[in-house]
Enzyme design. Structure first.
Site, mmCIF file in Angstrom:
data_model
loop_
_atom_site.group_PDB
_atom_site.id
_atom_site.type_symbol
_atom_site.label_atom_id
_atom_site.label_comp_id
_atom_site.label_asym_id
_atom_site.label_seq_id
_atom_site.Cartn_x
_atom_site.Cartn_y
_atom_site.Cartn_z
ATOM 1 N N LYS A 140 0.860 -1.190 0.000
ATOM 2 C CA LYS A 140 0.000 0.000 0.000
ATOM 3 C C LYS A 140 0.893 1.236 0.000
ATOM 4 O O LYS A 140 2.048 1.178 0.431
ATOM 5 C CB LYS A 140 -0.900 0.012 1.239
ATOM 6 C CG LYS A 140 -2.190 0.795 1.062
ATOM 7 C CD LYS A 140 -3.204 0.064 0.209
ATOM 8 C CE LYS A 140 -4.497 0.864 0.070
ATOM 9 N NZ LYS A 140 -5.527 0.116 -0.687
ATOM 10 N N ASP A 183 -6.834 4.508 -4.847
ATOM 11 C CA ASP A 183 -7.553 4.377 -3.583
ATOM 12 C C ASP A 183 -8.222 5.738 -3.350
ATOM 13 O O ASP A 183 -8.420 6.492 -4.320
ATOM 14 C CB ASP A 183 -6.593 3.991 -2.445
ATOM 15 C CG ASP A 183 -7.297 3.541 -1.172
ATOM 16 O OD1 ASP A 183 -7.729 2.381 -1.116
ATOM 17 O OD2 ASP A 183 -7.422 4.351 -0.227
#
Length: 453
Positions: free
Chosen positions: A128, A168
């Site tokens: 991430k 995201d």
């Protein structure tokens, strides 16, 4: 040492070695707290030191991002990429641009991504990244300059078989396009190093819709197991980004009526059902606040955040059959789930990452509310990202229907795996436990196979 003592020891060590990372602790505790049955059944995970290893990222990258605003002033942000675990494939996970981003949040998201990606059955590891940059209120030129600066550093750490980021919160098609263009300029290569690309230049059909669609497909599988379906159900949805919009769209396709959506400023309640075209116009085209909806649909109710009862989210006070938290972490707390329960909610299906607090999860499990955890229910996005990678690698392009069929099949497989694993460990229907154990087992076994790495 007992298994629980071992888990407690790892948890304590994690907190001591990484101070101040609250969201990360929450994610680790949620997973480790469900692993006792498999650790008792399989001592090899203790022997190979798996828990201590899996909670530490393989690599943490922090970097300075310097860019110029429209007034000619130099601005500085922090960039992150946490490459958490590559035991089953290259790192895969989104980039989040939001002022709340810090290392603890990126680590929580990356840790969740390990098990989510494992559940898809595809060859992708967990990672991430992101930045504390806020795209809101910025011009296209400012966002482009930030993305280009961000990619100058990120490009040193990614690659088709190494690390393939996606979008995201705060990172959509515009941002992916700017970053991909900068990568191509820097390297001279047209490579599938990002997913969520435009369909004209390597992107996959259905990718934009995938997380929302997948969440609804997962909910349908949960209800089908109870000889029920989404048809005729009233649904509450939080958020108004890609996940929420396409959750709403697919709910209509499945015969349900979604009646809420929200953003950081407030929420909309439309008892007739959220008008999808209006929502897309406001959020995807005009990039406006959700309160604009009431200018188009005067019968709808708008509640600004400051008017919510203290400690609650007004979305979850609306009567419904099913709830889809699809905005951000810890948005559904104990008081919220009590409101949902009182108002007849039977299923909470997480479209966001870790949107329910531990207390809310405990309440659901104690009071018979079906709970579909995010690492299983929202895995459709990353699964379709991997399908985009597959298309890029083979230089093919699949139709919308082909990708959607694959997505539906993957979500069915994730549900079946989670449910069957819960049954295997004598807690039938506990999808959180089933998903955690199933995701952990595949990654842990792969780590053992690959030795002390």
């Amino acid at each position: 040492m007992s298994v629980q003592s071992y888990i407690d020891k790892v948890m304590k060590s994690t907190m001591q070695s990484t101070p101040g990372q609250t969201e990360f602790y929450q994610a680790v505790e949620e997973v480790l707290g469900t692993l006792e049955p498999i650790l008792l059944a399989e001592p090899k995970y203790d022997n190979y030191n798996i828990l201590e290893r899996i909670v530490i990222p393989e690599r943490q990258i922090l970097f300075r991002v310097v860019w110029m605003d429209d007034a000619g002033k130099i601005q500085t942000n922090i960039g992150y990429r946490v490459q958490f675990n590559s035991a089953i494939g290259p790192y895969k996970g989104g980039l989040r641009f939001h002022p709340s981003v810090n290392l603890g949040i990126i680590k929580f998201l990356g840790f969740e991504q390990i098990f989510k990606n494992s559940l898809t059955g595809l060859s992708i590891g967990g990672g991430k990244g992101g930045s504390n940059f806020d795209p809101k209120g910025k011009s296209d030129g400012e966002i482009m300059r930030f993305c280009q600066s961000f990619m100058i550093e990120l490009s040193k750490h990614i690659g088709e078989t190494r690390d393939v980021p996606a979008g995201d919160i705060g990172v959509g098609g515009r941002e992916i396009g700017y970053m991909f263009g900068e990568y191509k300029r820097l390297t001279g290569n047209f490579e599938g190093i990002l997913t969520g690309k435009g369909v004209n230049w390597g992107g996959s059909l259905t990718r934009t819709e995938a997380t929302g669609f997948g969440s609804v497909y997962f909910a349908e599988n949960v209800l089908n197991k109870q000889d029920d379906s989404l048809k005729g159900k009233i649904a509450t949805v939080s958020g108004s980004g890609n996940v929420a919009i396409y959750t709403i769209q697919k709910l209509y396709d499945m015969g349900a009526t979604p009646v809420t959506c929200s953003d950081s400023r407030g929420m909309i309640y439309d008892k007739n059902g959220i008008d999808l075209d209006s929502l897309k116009l406001i959020k995807e085209i005009n990039r406006q606040s959700i309160d604009e909806y009431c200018l188009i649909h005067k019968h709808a109710t708008y509640l600004p955040v400051h008017s919510y009862p203290e400690g609650t989210n007004a979305v979850w006070a609306v009567p419904c059959d099913v709830a889809f938290p699809s905005a951000t972490q810890n948005e559904l707390n104990l008081e919220d789930i009590k409101n949902l329960h009182k108002n007849g909610c039977k299923l909470v299906c997480e479209g966001a990452n870790m949107p329910s607090t531990p207390e809310a999860i405990d309440y659901m499990q104690a009071n018979g509310i079906m709970y579909a955890p995010g690492k299983a229910a929202n895995a459709g996005g990353v699964a379709t990202s991997q399908l985009e990678m597959s298309q890029n690698a083979s230089m093919q392009k699949w139709t919308f229907a082909e990708v959607d069929d694959k997505l539906r099949s993957i979500m069915k497989s994730i549900f079946d795996l989670s449910y069957d694993t819960s049954k295997e460990f004598e807690d039938e229907g506990n999808l959180m436990k089933g998903a955690n154990i199933a995701g952990f087992r595949k990654v842990a076994d792969s780590m053992i196979d690959q030795g002390a790495v």
